[in-house]
Design a protein around this motif. Structure first.
Motif, mmCIF file in Angstrom:
data_model
loop_
_atom_site.group_PDB
_atom_site.id
_atom_site.type_symbol
_atom_site.label_atom_id
_atom_site.label_comp_id
_atom_site.label_asym_id
_atom_site.label_seq_id
_atom_site.Cartn_x
_atom_site.Cartn_y
_atom_site.Cartn_z
ATOM 1 N N GLY A 85 0.951 -1.139 0.039
ATOM 2 C CA GLY A 85 -0.177 -0.008 -0.257
ATOM 3 C C GLY A 85 0.875 1.287 0.012
ATOM 4 N N CYS A 86 1.775 1.369 0.809
ATOM 5 C CA CYS A 86 2.585 2.599 1.082
ATOM 6 C C CYS A 86 3.560 2.729 -0.229
ATOM 7 C CB CYS A 86 3.626 2.387 2.396
ATOM 8 S SG CYS A 86 2.557 2.439 3.688
ATOM 9 N N LYS A 87 3.890 1.683 -0.791
ATOM 10 C CA LYS A 87 5.000 1.752 -2.084
ATOM 11 C C LYS A 87 3.885 2.199 -3.180
ATOM 12 C CE LYS A 87 8.018 -1.721 -0.790
ATOM 13 N NZ LYS A 87 8.658 -3.231 -0.867
ATOM 14 N N ALA A 88 2.583 1.579 -3.218
ATOM 15 C CA ALA A 88 1.837 1.854 -4.334
ATOM 16 C C ALA A 88 1.267 3.333 -4.372
ATOM 17 C CB ALA A 88 0.490 0.960 -4.257
ATOM 18 N N VAL A 89 1.134 3.861 -3.127
ATOM 19 C CA VAL A 89 0.822 5.428 -3.147
ATOM 20 C C VAL A 89 1.925 6.186 -3.350
ATOM 21 C CG1 VAL A 89 1.498 6.001 -0.580
ATOM 22 C CG2 VAL A 89 -0.714 6.888 -1.643
ATOM 23 N N LYS A 90 3.133 5.788 -3.187
ATOM 24 C CA LYS A 90 4.465 6.726 -3.799
ATOM 25 C C LYS A 90 4.392 6.693 -5.192
ATOM 26 C CE LYS A 90 7.003 5.832 0.175
ATOM 27 N NZ LYS A 90 8.318 5.291 0.720
ATOM 28 N N HIS A 91 4.084 5.587 -5.975
ATOM 29 C CA HIS A 91 3.854 5.663 -7.398
ATOM 30 C C HIS A 91 2.782 6.336 -7.726
ATOM 31 C CE1 HIS A 91 7.173 2.838 -7.950
ATOM 32 N NE2 HIS A 91 6.559 1.944 -7.042
ATOM 33 N N LEU A 92 1.749 6.620 -7.059
ATOM 34 C CA LEU A 92 0.480 7.338 -7.604
ATOM 35 C C LEU A 92 0.698 8.680 -7.497
ATOM 36 C CD1 LEU A 92 -2.552 5.853 -5.561
ATOM 37 C CD2 LEU A 92 -1.913 5.436 -7.893
ATOM 38 N N PHE A 93 1.518 9.080 -6.543
ATOM 39 C CA PHE A 93 2.006 10.654 -6.621
ATOM 40 C C PHE A 93 3.082 10.900 -7.741
ATOM 41 C CE2 PHE A 93 -0.072 10.615 -2.867
ATOM 42 C CZ PHE A 93 -0.348 12.138 -2.103
ATOM 43 N N ALA A 94 3.891 10.009 -8.105
ATOM 44 C CA ALA A 94 5.007 10.428 -8.954
ATOM 45 C C ALA A 94 4.567 10.234 -10.332
ATOM 46 C CB ALA A 94 6.221 8.799 -8.844
ATOM 47 N N GLU A 95 3.353 9.660 -10.721
ATOM 48 C CA GLU A 95 2.933 9.361 -11.859
ATOM 49 C C GLU A 95 1.921 10.047 -12.195
ATOM 50 O OE1 GLU A 95 2.246 4.887 -12.154
ATOM 51 O OE2 GLU A 95 4.697 4.480 -12.008
ATOM 52 N N SER A 96 1.087 10.960 -11.430
ATOM 53 C CA SER A 96 0.020 11.474 -11.820
ATOM 54 C C SER A 96 0.266 12.997 -11.897
ATOM 55 C CB SER A 96 -0.831 11.258 -10.438
ATOM 56 O OG SER A 96 -2.202 12.353 -10.611
ATOM 57 N N LYS A 97 0.107 13.409 -12.965
ATOM 58 C CA LYS A 97 0.256 15.036 -13.404
ATOM 59 C C LYS A 97 -0.941 15.704 -12.524
ATOM 60 C CE LYS A 97 3.381 15.198 -16.165
ATOM 61 N NZ LYS A 97 4.603 15.419 -15.643
ATOM 62 N N GLU A 98 -2.006 15.193 -12.227
ATOM 63 C CA GLU A 98 -3.226 15.796 -11.746
ATOM 64 C C GLU A 98 -2.770 16.169 -10.102
ATOM 65 O OE1 GLU A 98 -3.847 12.929 -13.479
ATOM 66 O OE2 GLU A 98 -4.720 13.885 -15.018
ATOM 67 N N ILE A 99 -2.330 15.212 -9.462
ATOM 68 C CA ILE A 99 -1.602 15.399 -8.236
ATOM 69 C C ILE A 99 -0.632 16.436 -8.053
ATOM 70 C CG2 ILE A 99 -0.557 14.365 -6.378
ATOM 71 C CD1 ILE A 99 -2.050 11.767 -6.747
ATOM 72 N N GLU A 100 0.474 16.182 -9.127
ATOM 73 C CA GLU A 100 1.418 17.081 -9.366
ATOM 74 C C GLU A 100 1.123 18.527 -9.318
ATOM 75 O OE1 GLU A 100 5.352 18.040 -12.145
ATOM 76 O OE2 GLU A 100 4.183 16.354 -12.646
ATOM 77 N N PHE A 147 -0.090 23.030 -1.724
ATOM 78 C CA PHE A 147 0.027 22.187 -0.314
ATOM 79 C C PHE A 147 1.370 22.141 0.301
ATOM 80 C CE2 PHE A 147 -3.775 20.542 -2.195
ATOM 81 C CZ PHE A 147 -4.628 20.395 -1.231
ATOM 82 N N ILE A 148 1.942 22.217 1.570
ATOM 83 C CA ILE A 148 2.856 21.728 2.020
ATOM 84 C C ILE A 148 2.888 20.438 2.216
ATOM 85 C CG2 ILE A 148 4.582 22.024 4.102
ATOM 86 C CD1 ILE A 148 3.746 24.836 4.025
ATOM 87 N N MET A 149 3.673 19.493 1.491
ATOM 88 C CA MET A 149 3.514 18.082 1.504
ATOM 89 C C MET A 149 4.547 17.375 2.586
ATOM 90 S SD MET A 149 1.374 17.671 -1.253
ATOM 91 C CE MET A 149 1.677 16.289 -1.690
ATOM 92 N N VAL A 150 3.761 16.811 3.467
ATOM 93 C CA VAL A 150 4.591 16.050 4.644
ATOM 94 C C VAL A 150 4.613 14.720 4.472
ATOM 95 C CG1 VAL A 150 5.112 16.203 7.029
ATOM 96 C CG2 VAL A 150 4.234 18.339 6.130
ATOM 97 N N LEU A 151 5.614 13.963 4.438
ATOM 98 C CA LEU A 151 5.674 12.357 4.404
ATOM 99 C C LEU A 151 6.225 12.294 5.689
ATOM 100 C CD1 LEU A 151 5.394 9.732 2.964
ATOM 101 C CD2 LEU A 151 7.931 10.259 2.024
ATOM 102 N N ALA A 152 5.409 11.593 6.554
ATOM 103 C CA ALA A 152 5.775 10.908 7.722
ATOM 104 C C ALA A 152 5.888 9.617 7.759
ATOM 105 C CB ALA A 152 4.775 11.492 8.903
ATOM 106 N N GLY A 153 7.054 8.950 7.518
ATOM 107 C CA GLY A 153 7.197 7.514 7.554
ATOM 108 C C GLY A 153 8.047 6.879 8.890
#
Length: 131
Positions: A27-42, A48-54
């Motif tokens: 799940g976590c790996k997949a969501v990172k790919h969603l962010f990396a590949e989506s122009k809409e999200i980009e 926003f200020i994006m915060v990755l809390a891992g």
């Protein structure tokens, strides 16, 4: 992206916090790919200020309460905060127990759009004027 701050950043922009875990699987790996590949999200991410809390950066529940895990601890989840650190009521609009879990770029982009609208109307965003 930034690491999870100890205190909210005082800028007049909302925050998108993404608690993730490296040991919890696909799940976590997949969501990172969603962010990396989506122009809409980009495109929307500029608002926003994006915060990755891992892992060890996950906000401490003893300090923050359930602000970052309002319906339980699961990964990944996306939480939207005002610039003052208050959680905004933006969920995935699904009728299940994981309201802050997103599995499609369109769902994340739609949540980002809702967060922008909620932020505009949120009391934290209103200027108080003296009489």
């Amino acid at each position: 992206h930034r690491r999870c701050p100890d205190e909210p950043i005082q800028e007049n922009i909302s925050h998108m916090v993404i608690p993730t875990g490296t040991k919890v699987g696909r799940g976590c790996k997949a969501v990172k790919h969603l962010f990396a590949e989506s122009k809409e999200i980009e495109t929307r991410a500029k608002q926003f200020i994006m915060v990755l809390a891992g892992d060890e950066m996950e906000p401490d529940p003893e300090r923050w309460g359930n602000k970052f895990a309002p319906d339980g601890v699961y990964y990944p989840r996306i939480i939207f905060l005002t610039h003052k650190g208050n959680r905004m009521n933006v969920t995935n609009n699904k009728e299940d127990q994981y309201k802050f879990w997103y599995d499609e770029p369109d769902g994340i982009a739609a949540a980002m759009d809702r967060a922008v609208e909620v932020f505009k109307a949120h009391e934290d965003n209103r200027e108080k004027t003296e009489l």
